[in-house]
Design a protein around this motif. Structure first.
Motif, PDB file in Angstrom:
ATOM      1  N   PHE A  88       0.825  -1.207   0.000  1.00  0.00           N
ATOM      2  CA  PHE A  88       0.000   0.000   0.000  1.00  0.00           C
ATOM      3  C   PHE A  88       0.860   1.258   0.000  1.00  0.00           C
ATOM      4  N   LEU A  89       1.939   1.250   0.779  1.00  0.00           N
ATOM      5  CA  LEU A  89       2.830   2.409   0.806  1.00  0.00           C
ATOM      6  C   LEU A  89       3.417   2.660  -0.576  1.00  0.00           C
ATOM      7  N   ASP A  90       3.816   1.593  -1.249  1.00  0.00           N
ATOM      8  CA  ASP A  90       4.355   1.725  -2.607  1.00  0.00           C
ATOM      9  C   ASP A  90       3.314   2.340  -3.536  1.00  0.00           C
ATOM     10  N   CYS A  91       2.062   1.915  -3.387  1.00  0.00           N
ATOM     11  CA  CYS A  91       0.969   2.463  -4.199  1.00  0.00           C
ATOM     12  C   CYS A  91       0.757   3.946  -3.899  1.00  0.00           C
ATOM     13  N   PHE A  92       0.758   4.311  -2.624  1.00  0.00           N
ATOM     14  CA  PHE A  92       0.565   5.716  -2.242  1.00  0.00           C
ATOM     15  C   PHE A  92       1.655   6.600  -2.848  1.00  0.00           C
ATOM     16  N   LEU A  93       2.902   6.173  -2.706  1.00  0.00           N
ATOM     17  CA  LEU A  93       4.020   6.980  -3.204  1.00  0.00           C
ATOM     18  C   LEU A  93       4.015   7.055  -4.729  1.00  0.00           C
ATOM     19  N   LYS A  97       3.667  10.605  -6.816  1.00  0.00           N
ATOM     20  CA  LYS A  97       4.664  10.998  -7.814  1.00  0.00           C
ATOM     21  C   LYS A  97       4.066  11.062  -9.213  1.00  0.00           C
ATOM     22  N   GLY A  98       3.028  10.258  -9.449  1.00  0.00           N
ATOM     23  CA  GLY A  98       2.381  10.260 -10.755  1.00  0.00           C
ATOM     24  C   GLY A  98       1.305  11.321 -10.895  1.00  0.00           C
ATOM     25  N   GLY A  99       1.064  12.081  -9.831  1.00  0.00           N
ATOM     26  CA  GLY A  99       0.065  13.142  -9.884  1.00  0.00           C
ATOM     27  C   GLY A  99      -1.366  12.641  -9.945  1.00  0.00           C
ATOM     28  N   SER A 100      -1.599  11.425  -9.471  1.00  0.00           N
ATOM     29  CA  SER A 100      -2.941  10.848  -9.519  1.00  0.00           C
ATOM     30  C   SER A 100      -3.852  11.466  -8.469  1.00  0.00           C
ATOM     31  N   ALA A 134      -2.833  11.609   1.519  1.00  0.00           N
ATOM     32  CA  ALA A 134      -2.743  13.067   1.660  1.00  0.00           C
ATOM     33  C   ALA A 134      -1.713  13.456   2.716  1.00  0.00           C
ATOM     34  N   GLN A 135      -1.659  12.696   3.803  1.00  0.00           N
ATOM     35  CA  GLN A 135      -0.680  12.979   4.848  1.00  0.00           C
ATOM     36  C   GLN A 135       0.744  12.784   4.335  1.00  0.00           C
ATOM     37  N   LEU A 136       0.964  11.714   3.585  1.00  0.00           N
ATOM     38  CA  LEU A 136       2.291  11.465   3.015  1.00  0.00           C
ATOM     39  C   LEU A 136       2.680  12.568   2.033  1.00  0.00           C
ATOM     40  N   LYS A 137       1.731  12.968   1.209  1.00  0.00           N
ATOM     41  CA  LYS A 137       2.008  14.007   0.219  1.00  0.00           C
ATOM     42  C   LYS A 137       2.404  15.316   0.891  1.00  0.00           C
ATOM     43  N   SER A 138       1.740  15.643   1.984  1.00  0.00           N
ATOM     44  CA  SER A 138       2.018  16.906   2.673  1.00  0.00           C
ATOM     45  C   SER A 138       3.416  16.932   3.287  1.00  0.00           C
ATOM     46  N   LEU A 139       3.979  15.755   3.569  1.00  0.00           N
ATOM     47  CA  LEU A 139       5.299  15.683   4.200  1.00  0.00           C
ATOM     48  C   LEU A 139       6.446  15.843   3.203  1.00  0.00           C
ATOM     49  N   GLN A 140       6.170  15.639   1.905  1.00  0.00           N
ATOM     50  CA  GLN A 140       7.202  15.782   0.870  1.00  0.00           C
ATOM     51  C   GLN A 140       8.481  15.030   1.275  1.00  0.00           C
ATOM     52  N   LEU A 141       8.369  13.736   1.330  1.00  0.00           N
ATOM     53  CA  LEU A 141       9.441  12.891   1.850  1.00  0.00           C
ATOM     54  C   LEU A 141      10.692  12.882   0.976  1.00  0.00           C
ATOM     55  N   GLU A 142      11.839  12.811   1.654  1.00  0.00           N
ATOM     56  CA  GLU A 142      13.103  12.547   0.973  1.00  0.00           C
ATOM     57  C   GLU A 142      13.170  11.046   0.688  1.00  0.00           C
ATOM     58  N   GLU A 143      14.036  10.649  -0.251  1.00  0.00           N
ATOM     59  CA  GLU A 143      14.133   9.231  -0.606  1.00  0.00           C
ATOM     60  C   GLU A 143      14.509   8.370   0.594  1.00  0.00           C
ATOM     61  N   SER A 144      15.443   8.848   1.410  1.00  0.00           N
ATOM     62  CA  SER A 144      15.869   8.071   2.578  1.00  0.00           C
ATOM     63  C   SER A 144      14.723   7.900   3.573  1.00  0.00           C
ATOM     64  N   GLU A 145      13.835   8.896   3.647  1.00  0.00           N
ATOM     65  CA  GLU A 145      12.681   8.806   4.536  1.00  0.00           C
ATOM     66  C   GLU A 145      11.670   7.798   4.000  1.00  0.00           C
ATOM     67  N   GLU A 146      11.492   7.780   2.687  1.00  0.00           N
ATOM     68  CA  GLU A 146      10.598   6.794   2.073  1.00  0.00           C
ATOM     69  C   GLU A 146      11.083   5.383   2.381  1.00  0.00           C
ATOM     70  N   LEU A 147      12.381   5.158   2.217  1.00  0.00           N
ATOM     71  CA  LEU A 147      12.950   3.832   2.447  1.00  0.00           C
ATOM     72  C   LEU A 147      12.848   3.439   3.920  1.00  0.00           C
ATOM     73  N   TYR A 148      13.015   4.413   4.797  1.00  0.00           N
ATOM     74  CA  TYR A 148      12.848   4.145   6.230  1.00  0.00           C
ATOM     75  C   TYR A 148      11.405   3.744   6.520  1.00  0.00           C
ATOM     76  N   LEU A 149      10.475   4.422   5.881  1.00  0.00           N
ATOM     77  CA  LEU A 149       9.062   4.137   6.093  1.00  0.00           C
ATOM     78  C   LEU A 149       8.711   2.732   5.605  1.00  0.00           C
TER      79      LEU A 149
END
Length: 228
Positions: A88-93, A97-100, A134-149
């Motif tokens: 699900f996290l992969d789908c959200f990200l 990124k795809g502007g869906s 929406a919460q993930l989008k608002s945080l504007q994650l760095e790549e390292s943060e995405e991988l940590y998540l």
């Protein structure tokens, strides 16, 4: 919309639906109904993604056959909570990124509020998914943060397992930001735990877990009827 919505997995699906989605059922015109995606298309896409991710994690050493054994004995939740949360996290990200406006599934089909299937189950699914995205989008994650998540979701915050698998992820230095990320991860894990308790999910999870093991040239598994 209350973005602090808390998914409490201890409650059953019926209570979850009425507790988290109290709006009127989705009403559509006949032409709009024709555009709605088939529910089986969505479920099949999820379980195919679940199998693919599970195999990759097994090959990469992020999970082991011991995790599959432990899950069968109800001793860990990596199979029914960790891997689905990862998917699900992969789908959200990917969707962010795809502007869906909704969710981009792995087969490039887009699920939105306009074409989602009707029914209480999808009413319940869509609302918290939209909030977490929406919460993930608002945080504007760095790549390292995405991988940590990804690691946090997979291992439910187990620090020993997270430290053992080096996927390049690192937690934010700021305490508040780290707490925000981990809060979303825990809500996603609660969401996936409830999802695993849907009437037909257990059988699908058993079948996919078996295919993950066999497809990765691991030893043969024999999941008995008691696991279904």
């Amino acid at each position: 919309v209350d973005t602090s919505i808390h998914l409490r997995p201890a409650k059953g699906l019926h209570e979850q639906i009425h507790g988290f989605y109290t709006k009127e059922p989705l009403l559509r015109t006949p032409s709009e109904k024709k555009k709605a995606l088939n529910a089986m298309l969505i479920w099949d896409n999820f379980f195919k993604g679940y199998e693919h991710v599970g195999r990759e994690l097994l090959i990469n050493g992020a999970i082991t056959t011991a995790d599959l054994d432990a899950w069968q004995q109800s001793k860990n939740k990596i199979v029914t909570v960790g891997i689905p949360a990862y998917v699900f996290l992969d789908c959200f990200l990917r969707s962010i990124k795809g502007g869906s406006a909704g969710f981009l599934m792995s087969n490039n089909v887009e699920l939105t509020s306009l074409n989602r299937p009707e029914g209480r189950v999808f009413d319940w699914l869509f609302e918290p998914m939209s909030i977490m995205k929406a919460q993930l989008k608002s945080l504007q994650l760095e790549e390292s943060e995405e991988l940590y998540l990804f690691k946090f979701c997979l291992y439910s915050g187990d620090t020993t397992r997270m430290e053992a698998w080096d996927n390049g992820g690192a937690p934010p230095m700021e305490y508040i930001r780290r707490a925000q990320l981990e809060g979303i991860a825990r809500r996603l894990q609660g969401f996936c735990l409830t999802l695993s308790r849907l009437p037909t999910s257990r059988r699908r999870f058993v079948q996919v877990a078996k295919e993950i093991a066999q497809g990765s040239n691991c030893r043969s598994y024999s999941f008995g009827a008691a696991a279904v």
